[in-house]
Scaffold this motif. Structure first.
Motif, PDB file in Angstrom:
ATOM      1  N   GLU A   4       1.249   6.805  10.474  1.00 62.01           N
ATOM      2  CA  GLU A   4       2.142   6.186  11.437  1.00 62.01           C
ATOM      3  C   GLU A   4       3.679   6.548  11.477  1.00 62.01           C
ATOM      4  O   GLU A   4       4.316   6.607  12.489  1.00 62.01           O
ATOM      5  N   TYR A   5       4.249   6.965  10.371  1.00 60.43           N
ATOM      6  CA  TYR A   5       5.394   7.219  10.106  1.00 60.43           C
ATOM      7  C   TYR A   5       5.635   8.823   9.865  1.00 60.43           C
ATOM      8  O   TYR A   5       6.899   9.387   9.541  1.00 60.43           O
ATOM      9  N   ASP A   6       4.456   9.486   9.974  1.00 58.54           N
ATOM     10  CA  ASP A   6       4.541  11.014   9.969  1.00 58.54           C
ATOM     11  C   ASP A   6       5.209  11.437   8.453  1.00 58.54           C
ATOM     12  O   ASP A   6       6.065  12.201   8.495  1.00 58.54           O
ATOM     13  N   LEU A  43      -4.038   6.197  -1.736  1.00 59.69           N
ATOM     14  CA  LEU A  43      -4.520   7.174  -1.198  1.00 59.69           C
ATOM     15  C   LEU A  43      -5.770   6.550  -0.298  1.00 59.69           C
ATOM     16  O   LEU A  43      -6.351   7.270   0.341  1.00 59.69           O
ATOM     17  N   GLY A  44      -5.913   5.173  -0.223  1.00 61.90           N
ATOM     18  CA  GLY A  44      -6.950   4.501   0.743  1.00 61.90           C
ATOM     19  C   GLY A  44      -6.735   4.683   2.050  1.00 61.90           C
ATOM     20  O   GLY A  44      -5.457   5.098   2.350  1.00 61.90           O
ATOM     21  N   ASP A  45      -7.476   4.079   2.847  1.00 61.48           N
ATOM     22  CA  ASP A  45      -7.464   4.140   4.388  1.00 61.48           C
ATOM     23  C   ASP A  45      -5.944   3.504   4.646  1.00 61.48           C
ATOM     24  O   ASP A  45      -5.337   4.008   5.713  1.00 61.48           O
ATOM     25  N   GLU A  46      -5.718   2.199   4.153  1.00 60.91           N
ATOM     26  CA  GLU A  46      -4.397   1.467   4.601  1.00 60.91           C
ATOM     27  C   GLU A  46      -3.063   2.280   4.217  1.00 60.91           C
ATOM     28  O   GLU A  46      -2.332   2.375   5.020  1.00 60.91           O
ATOM     29  N   ALA A  47      -3.076   2.898   2.818  1.00 64.71           N
ATOM     30  CA  ALA A  47      -2.061   3.831   2.507  1.00 64.71           C
ATOM     31  C   ALA A  47      -1.931   4.968   3.521  1.00 64.71           C
ATOM     32  O   ALA A  47      -0.890   5.531   3.930  1.00 64.71           O
ATOM     33  N   MET A  48      -2.839   5.690   3.859  1.00 62.24           N
ATOM     34  CA  MET A  48      -2.804   6.677   4.798  1.00 62.24           C
ATOM     35  C   MET A  48      -2.650   6.413   6.264  1.00 62.24           C
ATOM     36  O   MET A  48      -1.824   7.147   6.922  1.00 62.24           O
ATOM     37  N   ARG A  61       0.828  -1.127   0.148  1.00 66.00           N
ATOM     38  CA  ARG A  61      -0.039   0.033  -0.017  1.00 66.00           C
ATOM     39  C   ARG A  61       0.949   1.301   0.143  1.00 66.00           C
ATOM     40  O   ARG A  61       2.141   1.154   0.394  1.00 66.00           O
ATOM     41  N   GLY A  62       0.245   2.496  -0.332  1.00 66.47           N
ATOM     42  CA  GLY A  62       0.963   3.460  -0.608  1.00 66.47           C
ATOM     43  C   GLY A  62       1.847   3.933   0.630  1.00 66.47           C
ATOM     44  O   GLY A  62       1.180   3.722   1.783  1.00 66.47           O
ATOM     45  N   GLY A  63       2.989   4.575   0.549  1.00 65.20           N
ATOM     46  CA  GLY A  63       3.609   4.798   1.761  1.00 65.20           C
ATOM     47  C   GLY A  63       4.745   3.939   2.414  1.00 65.20           C
ATOM     48  O   GLY A  63       5.502   4.275   3.166  1.00 65.20           O
ATOM     49  N   TYR A  64       4.389   2.620   2.021  1.00 65.99           N
ATOM     50  CA  TYR A  64       5.323   1.753   2.873  1.00 65.99           C
ATOM     51  C   TYR A  64       6.717   1.721   2.541  1.00 65.99           C
ATOM     52  O   TYR A  64       7.451   1.605   3.595  1.00 65.99           O
ATOM     53  N   ASP A  65       6.927   1.969   1.276  1.00 59.91           N
ATOM     54  CA  ASP A  65       8.278   2.182   0.883  1.00 59.91           C
ATOM     55  C   ASP A  65       9.086   3.428   1.459  1.00 59.91           C
ATOM     56  O   ASP A  65      10.175   3.530   2.046  1.00 59.91           O
TER      57      ASP A  65
END
Length: 329
Positions: free
Chosen positions: A246-248, A236-241, A190-194
Motif C-alpha cells: 500500500e505504501y510501496d 511477512l504474512g498477508d497483512e504485513a505485505m 503488523r510488519g511495515g506499519y511503522d
C-alpha cells in the motif's frame, strides 16, 4: 493512579490482558501515567475491555472498518481522539516504557515546544528502542527520569541483559493531532506499519525527528509464541505485505535513520545527510520526486559498497554513548 489530563494522550492497541502479555502491558500503562501521559486503549472489544479495573485509562472499542483484519486500521484508532487537552498525540505499542519526556512538551501561541526548542509546525517524532533480553523483566522501581533510565540501562548492559535495536523497528510516534488525516489503509501491529508512517511523511515533506539519543525508551521482551505463525506471520504474512504494498515499501523501507533532524541535548539538529549520500539520494528520488526505479539504482550502490551497514553501526554507537553520557551527568 489518576491519569494526567494536561499532557499528551498515548494511544495504543493492546492485546487482551492475559498471560503472557498482561504484566508487560500493566507495566507500560502504569509507566505512562507516572510520566504524565493519559493512556487511551483503542481496539477490539475483547482486548480493550480486559483492562484491569485498578488501571485508569480511557477505553474505546475500535473494529477494522474494512473487515480485512481482526486488528484495526491506524486511521480508525486515530479517529477516537478528534480533540484532546493538548495538540500533540502519541501512539505507542503497549509494551513500551518511556522516560519522563512528555511533560517537556509545551504549547505557546500556537507553537509546540520541547523544553525551550520550538518544533516545526508539523512533524513526526520516532526513535529506536532498547530491547530486554529474554527472561529479563522490567523493574518499575528504577525511576522514570531520563538519567534514571540511563543508569538502569547501563547496569543492564553491563550484564548483557539489554540491547539497542536497529533503526528499522519503531514502536512509538509523537505527532500533531491532524498529521495523518487522509492516511490510507494501514493495519497496526503488523510488519511495515511503522515504516509506512515514515514513508507517508517523507512523501509530504513533513519533518521526521529522531529522538533516539535523548530518549532511552525500553521494550519489554515478549517473543512471538502467542501468535499463530510466529514472527514470520507478523512481519511477512498477508497483512504485513498489504501494509508494504500500500505504501510501496516492499523494498528498502524507511526508518528512523532517515530522519531530517535529530534531538540531542534537548535541541533539534539538522541531520539530512546522516543516513549517507547514497541513501539520501535514494530517498529523495523515491519519496519526494516519485522516481522509484532510479532511486533503486542508489539502493544497489549501497548494497555493493555496504555503506548502510557501516553508517548504521556508527549511529547506533553514538546512541549508546549518549545513554552513557546521560548516566554520567
Amino acid at each position: 493512579m489518576e491519569p494526567a489530563t494536561d499532557y499528551i494522550v498515548i494511544l495504543t492497541c493492546p492485546k487482551a490482558f492475559k498471560p503472557p502479555v498482561d504484566q508487560l502491558q500493566r507495566n507500560a500503562l502504569e509507566n505512562w501515567i507516572r510520566v504524565g501521559a493519559t493512556p487511551h486503549l483503542a481496539g477490539p472489544e475483547k482486548d480493550v475491555k480486559s483492562l484491569p479495573e485498578d488501571i485508569n485509562g480511557e477505553v474505546t472499542i475500535v473494529e477494522n472498518s474494512s473487515g480485512s483484519s481482526i486488528l484495526p486500521m491506524f486511521g480508525d484508532i486515530l479517529s477516537v481522539v478528534d480533540k484532546a487537552g493538548f495538540p500533540v498525540l502519541c501512539y505507542a505499542n503497549a509494551d513500551i516504557i518511556f522516560p519522563d519526556v512528555f511533560r517537556k512538551f509545551k504549547s505557546r501561541e500556537g507553537k509546540i515546544f520541547y523544553d525551550e526548542t520550538a518544533l516545526p509546525d508539523v512533524f513526526l517524532i520516532v526513535g529506536s528502542r532498547w530491547d530486554f533480553e529474554e527472561g529479563v523483566e522490567y523493574s518499575s522501581g528504577e525511576g522514570d527520569s531520563c538519567s534514571d533510565v540511563a543508569d538502569y540501562l547501563v547496569r543492564l548492559q553491563s550484564r548483557n541483559e539489554v540491547l539497542l535495536h536497529d533503526p528499522d523497528a519503531m514502536d512509538y510516534f509523537v505527532f500533531p493531532l491532524s498529521l495523518f488525516e487522509g492516511l490510507g489503509p494501514l493495519i497496526v501491529g503488523r510488519g511495515g506499519y511503522d515504516n509506512a508512517l515514515v514513508a507517508y511523511c517523507l512523501r509530504r515533506r513533513i519533518p521526521v525527528i529522531d529522538v533516539s539519543r535523548d530518549w532511552p525508551v525500553l521494550h519489554q521482551f515478549l517473543g512471538y509464541g502467542h501468535k499463530k505463525g510466529g514472527k514470520k506471520e507478523v512481519y511477512l504474512g498477508d497483512e504485513a505485505m498489504m501494509n508494504r504494498r500500500e505504501y510501496d515499501i516492499v523494498h528498502s523501507p524507511p526508518n528512523s535513520m532517515d530522519a531530517d533532524m535529530i534531538l540531542e541535548d534537548g535541541k533539534l539538529i539538522p541531520a539530512l545527510w546522516r543516513c549517507g549520500f547514497l541513501r539520501r539520494c535514494e530517498l529523495t528520488l523515491r519519496f519526494r520526486w516519485g522516481l522509484k526505479y532510479p532511486g533503486y539504482l542508489f539502493r544497489a550502490l549501497q548494497r555493493i559498497f555496504h555503506t548502510q551497514e557501516r553508517i548504521t553501526r556508527r549511529e547506533m554507537a553514538k546512541t549508546v554513548q549518549s545513554v552513557l553520557d546521560q548516566s554520567n551527568a
